[in-house]
Scaffold this motif. Structure first.
Motif, short mmCIF file in Angstrom:
data_model
loop_
_atom_site.label_atom_id
_atom_site.label_comp_id
_atom_site.label_asym_id
_atom_site.label_seq_id
_atom_site.Cartn_x
_atom_site.Cartn_y
_atom_site.Cartn_z
N MET A 72 0.83 -1.21 0.00
CA MET A 72 0.00 0.00 0.00
C MET A 72 0.87 1.26 0.00
O MET A 72 0.56 2.25 -0.67
CB MET A 72 -0.92 0.02 1.23
N VAL A 73 1.97 1.21 0.75
CA VAL A 73 2.90 2.34 0.79
C VAL A 73 3.53 2.54 -0.58
O VAL A 73 3.66 3.66 -1.07
CB VAL A 73 3.98 2.12 1.88
N ASP A 74 3.91 1.41 -1.24
CA ASP A 74 4.50 1.50 -2.59
C ASP A 74 3.57 2.18 -3.56
O ASP A 74 3.99 2.94 -4.43
CB ASP A 74 4.84 0.09 -3.11
N TYR A 75 2.27 1.88 -3.45
CA TYR A 75 1.29 2.47 -4.37
C TYR A 75 0.81 3.84 -3.91
O TYR A 75 -0.01 4.47 -4.59
CB TYR A 75 0.09 1.53 -4.54
N GLY A 76 1.28 4.28 -2.74
CA GLY A 76 0.90 5.59 -2.23
C GLY A 76 -0.53 5.67 -1.73
O GLY A 76 -1.13 6.74 -1.73
N VAL A 77 -1.10 4.53 -1.34
CA VAL A 77 -2.48 4.52 -0.84
C VAL A 77 -2.52 3.97 0.59
O VAL A 77 -3.42 3.22 0.95
CB VAL A 77 -3.43 3.72 -1.78
N GLU A 78 -1.56 4.38 1.36
CA GLU A 78 -1.46 3.90 2.74
C GLU A 78 -2.71 4.30 3.55
O GLU A 78 -3.15 3.55 4.43
CB GLU A 78 -0.22 4.51 3.38
N SER A 79 -3.26 5.44 3.20
CA SER A 79 -4.44 5.91 3.95
C SER A 79 -5.65 5.00 3.74
O SER A 79 -6.59 5.03 4.52
CB SER A 79 -4.79 7.33 3.52
N GLN A 80 -5.61 4.21 2.66
CA GLN A 80 -6.74 3.31 2.38
C GLN A 80 -6.56 1.95 3.02
O GLN A 80 -7.38 1.04 2.80
CB GLN A 80 -6.91 3.16 0.87
N LEU A 81 -5.51 1.76 3.81
CA LEU A 81 -5.24 0.47 4.44
C LEU A 81 -6.42 -0.01 5.30
O LEU A 81 -6.84 -1.18 5.16
CB LEU A 81 -3.95 0.57 5.26
N PRO A 82 -7.01 0.82 6.16
CA PRO A 82 -8.16 0.35 6.94
C PRO A 82 -9.32 -0.12 6.05
O PRO A 82 -9.96 -1.13 6.35
CB PRO A 82 -8.57 1.57 7.77
N ALA A 83 -9.55 0.61 4.95
CA ALA A 83 -10.65 0.24 4.06
C ALA A 83 -10.40 -1.13 3.42
O ALA A 83 -11.29 -1.99 3.39
CB ALA A 83 -10.81 1.31 2.99
N ALA A 164 -6.31 -5.31 13.26
CA ALA A 164 -5.89 -4.49 12.11
C ALA A 164 -5.62 -3.06 12.56
O ALA A 164 -4.66 -2.43 12.08
CB ALA A 164 -6.98 -4.50 11.05
N TYR A 165 -6.44 -2.55 13.47
CA TYR A 165 -6.23 -1.19 14.00
C TYR A 165 -4.86 -1.08 14.68
O TYR A 165 -4.12 -0.12 14.45
CB TYR A 165 -7.35 -0.85 14.97
N LEU A 166 -4.54 -2.11 15.47
CA LEU A 166 -3.22 -2.11 16.12
C LEU A 166 -2.12 -2.21 15.06
O LEU A 166 -1.08 -1.56 15.17
CB LEU A 166 -3.12 -3.28 17.11
N GLY A 167 -2.37 -3.04 14.04
CA GLY A 167 -1.39 -3.19 12.95
C GLY A 167 -1.14 -1.89 12.22
O GLY A 167 0.00 -1.56 11.88
N VAL A 168 -2.20 -1.14 12.00
CA VAL A 168 -2.06 0.17 11.33
C VAL A 168 -1.24 1.10 12.20
O VAL A 168 -0.42 1.89 11.69
CB VAL A 168 -3.47 0.76 11.04
N ASN A 169 -1.44 1.03 13.51
CA ASN A 169 -0.76 1.96 14.42
C ASN A 169 0.65 1.53 14.82
O ASN A 169 1.33 2.28 15.51
CB ASN A 169 -1.62 2.17 15.66
N LYS A 171 3.14 1.12 12.68
CA LYS A 171 4.06 1.95 11.90
C LYS A 171 3.43 3.27 11.47
O LYS A 171 4.03 4.03 10.73
CB LYS A 171 4.54 1.19 10.67
N GLY A 172 2.20 3.49 11.87
CA GLY A 172 1.54 4.73 11.50
C GLY A 172 0.81 5.29 12.70
O GLY A 172 1.04 4.86 13.83
N SER A 173 -0.04 6.25 12.41
CA SER A 173 -0.83 6.83 13.50
C SER A 173 -2.21 7.18 12.98
O SER A 173 -2.38 8.11 12.19
CB SER A 173 -0.13 8.09 14.03
N THR A 174 -3.17 6.36 13.39
CA THR A 174 -4.56 6.60 12.99
C THR A 174 -5.45 6.43 14.23
O THR A 174 -5.30 5.44 14.94
CB THR A 174 -4.99 5.57 11.91
N SER A 175 -6.32 7.40 14.43
CA SER A 175 -7.21 7.29 15.60
C SER A 175 -8.22 6.15 15.37
O SER A 175 -8.51 5.80 14.22
CB SER A 175 -7.94 8.60 15.82
N PHE A 176 -8.73 5.61 16.47
CA PHE A 176 -9.69 4.50 16.34
C PHE A 176 -10.94 4.96 15.61
O PHE A 176 -11.51 4.23 14.80
CB PHE A 176 -10.04 3.95 17.73
#
Lengths: 256, 328
Positions: A72-83, A164-169, A171-176
């Protein structure tokens, strides 16, 4: 004596399972209802499976997120990881993995339990005592499997999404709240309902096959082991076949 | 028995937890799709839905206010998009709002965007048909981008050639390495500054002159400011105009006279006509003039002879003497 080919044996096995399932469908709504036994089986099959299913679900969500993240990072769509993770868990991975774990735990348990009762002639004894063993042993277990697997799958989805929420957080920072909004915003009824409905069929398959294998167990204690083993194997294969049929049907109905 | 009750409670909590989660999930999804709560329908007709599907979001000012409900094919040129919009925004969306199909991000889902017009209008009603607005297609953007890339490549190539030429130019590098040029440039700048100062002074003087003229100082100022001179000038101009008119009439009279003379010369019965047009008369005049010339020569000879005659010699000598006296 006529020697049956493997294909004939396979077809005969399929036919017998179908007849067993038909017998269940005929028996389950007829009185007398073994409600207490049904509740007990629900507790054993559902509640006692939750820790195992929850643990696997949590790890599955966490690992899936960590595995998907680099791409997802390679494609530049890291923000769409939760989706992406949310859709993957709710639509496919949650129900199927839960059903496979369920088949491993409950399918083998039912197969072994009924198999041991069969080889120790407890089932015959129940018939002699006037109790309908099919209603008491099979119908309650299959119904419990049908009812409990969807609940387990839903809770597994919830725990997986938390993983998945923990996985996202990690290496990143996303609120629940944002994570949850991204998951729900990208889900539709078409994603949730077919996945939820197919878990009833998974539960039915695991319950019927486990009961069939145990109910028709032979050859003493060796047969008990074989029943437990084949119940798990056949249930797992049938789960994938049902999944394949489900995706074809939902596609045909335009839900995909 | 107690253990069975506890197990039942655990089972109940387990089942309830599962049910609550699935109900919550379905409720939130339904809320996102505006299935719960009051809503109304808006429509728009376009010639191409660009991959829009039922369930895609409808946005107003970047906020999700509804979803696409249905796509109806009206005819081969027109497709009607039906939208379910949250009742809360009905008073905000006006009838003159426009609708365009856009993409959520570069590769995201299609969204319908309602854009409000700046001109005041009434709020929309249930079932209203909004005006479509053609949006920039991704393919069109990529086509433009491709053209820009080609142009950029062309420019870069040319720039490369230019830079190479500059690098290979000895004259330019000599010019850049010449240390006297900055001094010349500096001197030129100083000269320009001097000229600018002088120009400023001139402008100041000019300004003073203009002010003097405006205030009526000096000859030019008086001419411009003095009303008597202006009146005189005006009367002079009027007189010139009057003279011009007289001159015009005179010119016309003269013209007529010349025409009359010309006419009389060409066609008239007089001597002038004969002089210009009659060759016999002309020959007679020539002969007469020749005779006069001959007569004058003879008369001169007689007069010269008369001067030498003893009777008149004294008179002519006396005239010569008086003439000499006057010259002295």
């Amino acid at each position: 004596m006529h020697q049956s080919t493997p294909l004939q044996l396979f077809l005969a096995e399929v036919g017998q399972i179908a007849r067993f399932a038909g017998k269940f469908l005929l028996q389950w709504f007829k009185p007398r209802y073994e409600f207490a036994e049904f509740i007990r089986q629900c507790f054993i099959i559902g509640y006692q499976s939750l820790p195992l299913v929850g643990l696997t679900g949590f790890i599955m969500g966490l690992v899936l997120t960590l595995q998907l993240r680099p791409s997802m990072v390679d494609y530049g769509v890291e923000s769409q990881l939760p989706a992406i993770v949310g859709i993957a868990i709710v639509r496919e991975i949650g129900p199927v993995i839960t059903a496979l774990i369920f088949a491993g735990k409950i399918g083998s348990r039912i197969g072994a339990e009924l198999g041991s009762m069969k080889v120790t002639e407890q089932i015959d004894a129940m018939e002699v005592s006037g109790t309908n063993p099919f209603k008491y042993l099979v119908v309650t277990r299959v119904l419990a499997a049908i009812c409990m697997l969807p609940v387990l799958a839903i809770l597994s989805d919830a725990i997986s999404l938390y993983g998945a929420y923990l996985g996202v957080n990690i290496k990143g920072s996303t609120s629940f709240r944002l994570f949850w909004m991204l998951v729900v915003d990208n889900l539709a009824f078409n994603d949730v309902l077919p996945a939820f409905i197919k878990t009833f069929f998974f539960g039915f398959a695991v319950g019927v096959i486990g009961c069939y294998k145990g109910y028709n167990s032979k050859k003493g204690t060796e047969g008990v082991g074989q029943s437990a083993n084949s119940a798990v194997v056949i249930s797992s294969v049938v789960i994938f076949i049902i999944d394949l049929l489900a995706v074809q049907i939902t596609d045909f109905l335009g839900f995909n | 028995m107690i253990k069975e009750s506890i197990n039942n409670i655990k089972l109940g909590a387990f089942v309830l937890a599962g049910l609550i989660f699935i109900i919550l999930l379905l409720y939130l999804i339904g809320k996102n799709q505006h299935l719960f709560g009051a809503s109304f329908i808006l429509k728009v007709r376009v010639d191409n839905v660009q991959g829009l599907r039922p369930g895609n979001n409808v946005r107003y000012a970047g906020i999700d206010v509804g979803t696409v409900k249905k796509l109806n094919i009206i005819n081969d040129q027109m497709i009607e998009i039906e939208m379910v919009i949250d009742q809360k925004v009905q008073s905000i969306i006006k009838k003159n709002a426009t609708v365009s199909i856009k993409t959520d991000g570069l590769v995201g889902n299609k969204v319908l965007e309602i854009v409000g017009a700046k001109i005041p209008a009434l709020p929309v009603k249930n079932g209203d048909l909004l005006t479509p607005k053609k949006s920039i297609d991704t393919d069109e953007m990529l086509r433009t981008l491709s053209k820009t890339n080609n142009d950029l490549a062309f420019i870069t190539d040319n720039l490369k050639i230019t830079v190479t030429r500059i690098n290979n130019s000895k004259a330019l590098w000599n010019l850049l390495n010449d240390e006297t040029i900055p001094q010349h440039v500096k001197q030129s700048a100083k000269n320009i500054q001097d000229i600018t100062n002088k120009a400023n002074n001139m402008a100041n003087h000019l300004q003073i002159m203009v002010q003097n003229i405006q205030s009526g100082k000096g000859t030019l100022g008086k001419i411009i400011a003095d009303t008597v001179i202006a009146a005189n000038l005006n009367s002079t101009i009027l007189s010139i105009q009057l003279i011009s008119k007289h001159a015009d009439s005179l010119t016309q009279q003269l013209s007529r006279t010349i025409q009359g003379i010309e006419k009389s010369i060409i066609n008239g019965p007089g001597a002038i006509h004969a002089l210009f047009n009659d060759t016999v008369f002309s020959n007679h005049i020539n002969n007469s003039l020749q005779n006069i010339q001959n007569g004058t020569d003879g008369f001169n000879q007689n007069m010269e002879a008369l001067k030498h005659n003893f009777l008149f010699r004294g008179y002519f000598n006396k005239l010569e003497k008086e003439k000499r006296k006057l010259n002295k």
